[in-house]
Design a protein around this motif. Structure first.
Motif, PDB file in Angstrom:
ATOM      1  N   TYR A   1      -1.518   4.315  -1.686  1.00  0.00           N
ATOM      2  CA  TYR A   1      -1.329   3.118  -0.873  1.00  0.00           C
ATOM      3  C   TYR A   1      -2.647   2.427  -0.534  1.00  0.00           C
ATOM      4  O   TYR A   1      -2.727   1.188  -0.621  1.00  0.00           O
ATOM      5  N   PRO A   2      -3.698   3.145  -0.123  1.00  0.00           N
ATOM      6  CA  PRO A   2      -4.949   2.441   0.194  1.00  0.00           C
ATOM      7  C   PRO A   2      -5.464   1.590  -0.966  1.00  0.00           C
ATOM      8  O   PRO A   2      -5.976   0.491  -0.755  1.00  0.00           O
ATOM      9  N   TYR A   3      -5.317   2.088  -2.187  1.00  0.00           N
ATOM     10  CA  TYR A   3      -5.786   1.314  -3.334  1.00  0.00           C
ATOM     11  C   TYR A   3      -4.930   0.063  -3.531  1.00  0.00           C
ATOM     12  O   TYR A   3      -5.456  -1.044  -3.697  1.00  0.00           O
ATOM     13  N   LEU A   4      -3.631   0.224  -3.511  1.00  0.00           N
ATOM     14  CA  LEU A   4      -2.738  -0.906  -3.747  1.00  0.00           C
ATOM     15  C   LEU A   4      -2.842  -1.950  -2.651  1.00  0.00           C
ATOM     16  O   LEU A   4      -2.792  -3.161  -2.913  1.00  0.00           O
ATOM     17  N   ALA A   5      -2.980  -1.501  -1.409  1.00  0.00           N
ATOM     18  CA  ALA A   5      -2.937  -2.431  -0.284  1.00  0.00           C
ATOM     19  C   ALA A   5      -4.304  -2.995   0.087  1.00  0.00           C
ATOM     20  O   ALA A   5      -4.385  -4.128   0.591  1.00  0.00           O
ATOM     21  N   ASP A   6      -5.379  -2.216  -0.149  1.00  0.00           N
ATOM     22  CA  ASP A   6      -6.675  -2.614   0.392  1.00  0.00           C
ATOM     23  C   ASP A   6      -7.778  -2.789  -0.640  1.00  0.00           C
ATOM     24  O   ASP A   6      -8.739  -3.531  -0.383  1.00  0.00           O
ATOM     25  N   HIS A   7      -7.710  -2.078  -1.783  1.00  0.00           N
ATOM     26  CA  HIS A   7      -8.867  -2.033  -2.675  1.00  0.00           C
ATOM     27  C   HIS A   7      -8.706  -2.835  -3.961  1.00  0.00           C
ATOM     28  O   HIS A   7      -9.675  -3.468  -4.405  1.00  0.00           O
ATOM     29  N   ASP A   8      -7.539  -2.787  -4.588  1.00  0.00           N
ATOM     30  CA  ASP A   8      -7.375  -3.455  -5.875  1.00  0.00           C
ATOM     31  C   ASP A   8      -7.575  -4.965  -5.690  1.00  0.00           C
ATOM     32  O   ASP A   8      -6.777  -5.616  -5.017  1.00  0.00           O
ATOM     33  N   PRO A   9      -8.615  -5.554  -6.300  1.00  0.00           N
ATOM     34  CA  PRO A   9      -8.900  -6.971  -6.041  1.00  0.00           C
ATOM     35  C   PRO A   9      -7.844  -7.915  -6.598  1.00  0.00           C
ATOM     36  O   PRO A   9      -7.706  -9.044  -6.119  1.00  0.00           O
ATOM     37  N   PHE A  10      -7.093  -7.466  -7.604  1.00  0.00           N
ATOM     38  CA  PHE A  10      -6.073  -8.332  -8.193  1.00  0.00           C
ATOM     39  C   PHE A  10      -4.789  -8.305  -7.361  1.00  0.00           C
ATOM     40  O   PHE A  10      -4.145  -9.333  -7.150  1.00  0.00           O
ATOM     41  N   LEU A  11      -4.444  -7.110  -6.880  1.00  0.00           N
ATOM     42  CA  LEU A  11      -3.213  -6.987  -6.101  1.00  0.00           C
ATOM     43  C   LEU A  11      -3.378  -7.554  -4.695  1.00  0.00           C
ATOM     44  O   LEU A  11      -2.459  -8.175  -4.157  1.00  0.00           O
ATOM     45  N   THR A  12      -4.543  -7.336  -4.097  1.00  0.00           N
ATOM     46  CA  THR A  12      -4.758  -7.856  -2.743  1.00  0.00           C
ATOM     47  C   THR A  12      -4.852  -9.375  -2.734  1.00  0.00           C
ATOM     48  O   THR A  12      -4.710 -10.002  -1.681  1.00  0.00           O
ATOM     49  N   ALA A  13      -5.093  -9.988  -3.890  1.00  0.00           N
ATOM     50  CA  ALA A  13      -5.164 -11.453  -3.976  1.00  0.00           C
ATOM     51  C   ALA A  13      -3.804 -12.092  -4.184  1.00  0.00           C
ATOM     52  O   ALA A  13      -3.695 -13.324  -4.185  1.00  0.00           O
ATOM     53  N   LEU A  14      -2.764 -11.274  -4.372  1.00  0.00           N
ATOM     54  CA  LEU A  14      -1.424 -11.840  -4.572  1.00  0.00           C
ATOM     55  C   LEU A  14      -0.964 -12.562  -3.308  1.00  0.00           C
ATOM     56  O   LEU A  14      -1.201 -12.090  -2.192  1.00  0.00           O
ATOM     57  N   PRO A  15      -0.313 -13.692  -3.489  1.00  0.00           N
ATOM     58  CA  PRO A  15       0.208 -14.392  -2.307  1.00  0.00           C
ATOM     59  C   PRO A  15       1.320 -13.595  -1.639  1.00  0.00           C
ATOM     60  O   PRO A  15       1.930 -12.709  -2.255  1.00  0.00           O
TER      61      PRO A  15
ATOM     62  N   ILE B   1      -3.490 -10.390 -12.223  1.00  0.00           N
ATOM     63  CA  ILE B   1      -4.611 -11.270 -12.549  1.00  0.00           C
ATOM     64  C   ILE B   1      -4.103 -12.673 -12.867  1.00  0.00           C
ATOM     65  O   ILE B   1      -4.707 -13.686 -12.479  1.00  0.00           O
ATOM     66  N   ALA B   2      -2.961 -12.733 -13.554  1.00  0.00           N
ATOM     67  CA  ALA B   2      -2.369 -14.020 -13.915  1.00  0.00           C
ATOM     68  C   ALA B   2      -1.644 -14.678 -12.749  1.00  0.00           C
ATOM     69  O   ALA B   2      -1.194 -15.821 -12.879  1.00  0.00           O
ATOM     70  N   GLY B   3      -1.511 -13.952 -11.623  1.00  0.00           N
ATOM     71  CA  GLY B   3      -0.848 -14.523 -10.453  1.00  0.00           C
ATOM     72  C   GLY B   3       0.660 -14.479 -10.498  1.00  0.00           C
ATOM     73  O   GLY B   3       1.320 -15.160  -9.709  1.00  0.00           O
ATOM     74  N   ASP B   4       1.223 -13.676 -11.392  1.00  0.00           N
ATOM     75  CA  ASP B   4       2.682 -13.558 -11.509  1.00  0.00           C
ATOM     76  C   ASP B   4       3.152 -12.449 -10.566  1.00  0.00           C
ATOM     77  O   ASP B   4       3.179 -11.270 -10.925  1.00  0.00           O
TER      78      ASP B   4
END
Length: 555
Positions: A520-534, A498-501
C-alpha cells in the motif's frame, strides 16, 4: 535444483527461448550495433565518444558509415562489467573476512556424458561448507557462472567478494574416483592447502565430507565450526537429481520434459526419495513459470509431490521451499511466507529461498524485513542478474528511484538481451524522471521480442512515454502471464497510469493486488505514475481494499 520461482524463470526463459540472431561477426550499421548492445543508436554513439565503444569507420566513406566486430564489443562490455563495484560489502573493522567460493570442479573422466558428477560434487561441497556458521560461502549459482573461466584468483575473488577459493578436479574411471583440490588465498594468489582423495563412486559423499573438513581446518577455524556430516542420499537418486537440474535450467519444454522423465526414472530406481519428489514438484512448476502451461495442472502435480515430501520427510527444507513456491503461485502470500521461513530456518544460505522470501515481504509492504535477506543474498550470490537488482527493488518500493537505477542497470548489463531486464530498467528510469532514457530503451527492442509479452508491454511503455495512443495488447500472450504472478499486471497498470488512463490502470493494478501485490505505501505514496492519477472512485476504492489487506497482513 536452484531456481528463482517467483521471477527468475521469466527472466531466464526469454533469454534462452527467444535468442537474438547474433551469428554475423560484423555489424555494419549504427542500428545493428545498437540492437546488438540492446540500446538506442543515440546511446551507442555516446558510448563511442565517452566510453571507448570499439566502432570502426570505412576510410573511403563518410564518417557515418560504421561497423563493429561482435568479439570486440563483448570484450568492451566485459571490461565495463569488471570495473563495476562488487555487490558485497567489505568486512567491518575488527572482523575476519571468512568468505569462500568453491569454483566448479573440472571433470577429467573419459565419458563426457558423466561430467555432471563434477558439477554435483561442487554443489554438495558448497552446501557442506555453508553449514559452517563462521563461513560465508558463495552460492552455486554464482560459482557456476565462472565455469571454464581462465581468470586469475584475484579477479575471481573480486567478482565474488571472496577471500579464499577452492578449486580442483574430479577424475572418474569405471567405479574409481579421485578428487584433487586446493585452497587459494585471493590476495596473494598463493596456495594455502592441497590434497588428493581417492575412493569409489559409492564413497563420493564421504570424500566430500572429508574434503570440507580439511578446508575448514586449513582455514584455522574452531573445531566447533566443522561441518556436520551430510545426510547422504542414495547415490543413484543423487545422480538423477543432478542431471535433472541441468536439464531443467534450459527452460524449454523439451528440457523440462527431460527433467521430469529423469526424476521419475530416479524414483523408479531409488524408491520414495524425498529430494527427488521435491525436485519433481519444482520442475512441474517450470511449465507454468516458463509460459508453457498456465493451467492448474502444473500446480496440482507440484502439490502431489509436496504431499509425498511431507509424508516422507516433514522437515525437509526443499519440501518447505516447494510449498512456499506453490503458495506463491496460488497468490497465497502469507502461507508462502510461513513455508519459506521454515525453509530459511534450516538452510539460511539458500539463495532461492532468500530471494523468494524477500520478494514476498516486498510485495506485501514489509520492505524493512526484506532488507537483511537481500543483504545476505547479495553477499552469497553476487553474480546472478536477478540478485543484482534486488537492492534496487527495495529502493524502488520506498520511492528511492535514483538509488534504484544502479542495481537495475547492473541486472540489464549482465543480461542485455533479456526483455524482462529491459522492462524493469525502463520502469525505474521513468520513475526516476529520466524519461528520455527510458523511452530510448523501450523503443530499442531487439528483433524477435516485439510479439512476446514483455515486448508488448515495452511497446506500451514506449507509446505512453511518448504521449501517443497506446497499442492494443494481445490477450493470448498477456493473460497467461498476468494470471501467473503480480509482475505483468503491475507493469501493464503502470504503463496505463503513465498514459493517464485511470480505468485501465485501476483494472491492471487490481489484477496485481489479486496476485499478492498489496504494498500500500508504494501504490498510495511512492509510485509517481499512480499518485499522479486524478481522483477516481474506482481507484480510491481499490486503494482502500489494498490498505485493509496490507494492514491485516501477518507480520
Amino acid at each position: 535444483m536452484p531456481q528463482r520461482g517467483w521471477l527468475w524463470p521469466l527472466l531466464s526463459h526469454y533469454h534462452r527461448a527467444m535468442p537474438i540472431d547474433l551469428d554475423a561477426d560484423r555489424l555494419d550499421s549504427w542500428k545493428a550495433i545498437a540492437n546488438y548492445l540492446g540500446r538506442s543508436v543515440r546511446t551507442a554513439r555516446r558510448w563511442e565518444s565517452e566510453e571507448g565503444l570499439p566502432v570502426h569507420r570505412h576510410r573511403h566513406n563518410t564518417g557515418g558509415s560504421v561497423f563493429a566486430y561482435r568479439e570486440e564489443l563483448e570484450r568492451w562490455r566485459q571490461s565495463r562489467h569488471d570495473q563495476a563495484a562488487p555487490l558485497v560489502a567489505p568486512p567491518m573493522q575488527g572482523q575476519t573476512d571468512a568468505t569462500i567460493a568453491v569454483l566448479p570442479f573440472n571433470y577429467l573422466g573419459a565419458d563426457d556424458s558423466r561430467a555432471y558428477i563434477a558439477d554435483g560434487f561442487t554443489e554438495e561441497t558448497i552446501t557442506a561448507l555453508s553449514r559452517v556458521p563462521a563461513l560465508r560461502v558463495i552460492s552455486w549459482t554464482s560459482s557456476m557462472t565462472l565455469k571454464g573461466s581462465d581468470q586469475g584468483a584475484r579477479q575471481i575473488g573480486r567478482k565474488l567478494g571472496a577471500s579464499r577459493l577452492v578449486e580442483g578436479t574430479v577424475r572418474h574411471e569405471a567405479d574409481r574416483i579421485r578428487i584433487s583440490a586446493r585452497l587459494v588465498d585471493v590476495a596473494s594468489d598463493s596456495q594455502l592447502w592441497s590434497s588428493r582423495f581417492d575412493g569409489t563412486l559409492d564413497g563420493l559423499f564421504d570424500i566430500q565430507d572429508d574434503m570440507a573438513n580439511a578446508v575448514v581446518a586449513a582455514l584455522e577455524l574452531q573445531a566447533a565450526s566443522r561441518p556436520a556430516p551430510s545426510a547422504q542420499p542414495d547415490l543413484a537418486a543423487w545422480q538423477f537429481l543432478v542431471q535433472a537440474r541441468q536439464a531443467s535450467l534450459r527452460w524449454r519444454k523439451p528440457a523440462i520434459e527431460e527433467a521430469v522423465a529423469l526424476l521419475e526414472a530416479g524414483l523408479a530406481v531409488a524408491g520414495d526419495e524425498p529430494r527427488l519428489h521435491a525436485a519433481l514438484g519444482r520442475t512441474h512448476l517450470h511449465y507454468r513459470e516458463a509460459g508453457i502451461d498456465f493451467s492448474e495442472a502444473p500446480i496440482q502435480a507440484a502439490e502431489a509431490s509436496a504431499s509425498r515430501v511431507a509424508a516422507l520427510a516433514p522437515g525437509l527444507a526443499a519440501g518447505q521451499q516447494l510449498e512456499g513456491w506453490i503458495h506463491y503461485c496460488k497468490a497465497e502470500i502469507a502461507e508462502a511466507l510461513a513455508a519459506l521461513r521454515r525453509a530459511h530456518a534450516q538452510e539460511p544460505w539458500d539463495p532461492d529461498t532468500l530471494a523468494m522470501l524477500a520478494n514476498c515481504y516486498l510485495i506485501s509492504g514489509r520492505v524493512s524485513e526484506a532488507r537483511p535477506l537481500i543483504d545476505t543474498l547479495c553477499r552469497i550470490d553476487p553474480l546472478t542478474p536477478l540478485t543484482r537488482c534486488m537492492p534496487g527493488w527495495a529502493d524502488l518500493l520506498e520511492g528511492r528511484f535514483d538509488a534504484a537505477v544502479g542495481p537495475y542497470q547492473d541486472m540489464f548489463d549482465a543480461d542485455p538481451h533479456n526483455p524482462f531486464a529491459r522492462l524493469f530498467l525502463v520502469l525505474v528510469l521513468a520513475a526516476a524522471g529520466r524519461r528520455d532514457a527510458a523511452q530510448d530503451l523501450a523503443v530499442a527492442v531487439p528483433p524477435g521480442v516485439t510479439a512476446s509479452p514483455p515486448g508488448q508491454v515495452l511497446s506500451l511503455f514506449a507509446h505512453a512515454l511518448a504521449g501517443d495512443g497506446l497499442p492494443k495488447l494481445s490477450p493470448a500472450l498477456t493473460e497467461g502471464l498476468a494470471s501467473t504472478s503480480d509482475v505483468m499486471p503491475r507493469f501493464i497498470g503502470q504503463a496505463y497510469a503513465i498514459a493517464g488512463d485511470v480505468a485501465q490502470a485501476t483494472h491492471w493494478i487490481g489484477r496485481a493486488a489479486d496476485r499478492g501485490f498489496i504494498n500500500y505505501p508504494y501504490l498510495a505514496d511512492h509510485d509517481p505514475f499512480l499518485t499522479a492519477l486524478p481522483a477516481d472512485p474506482a481507484w480510491t476504492a481499490l486503494l482502500g481494499r489494498v490498505r485493509r489487506r496490507w494492514e491485516a497482513f501477518p507480520g
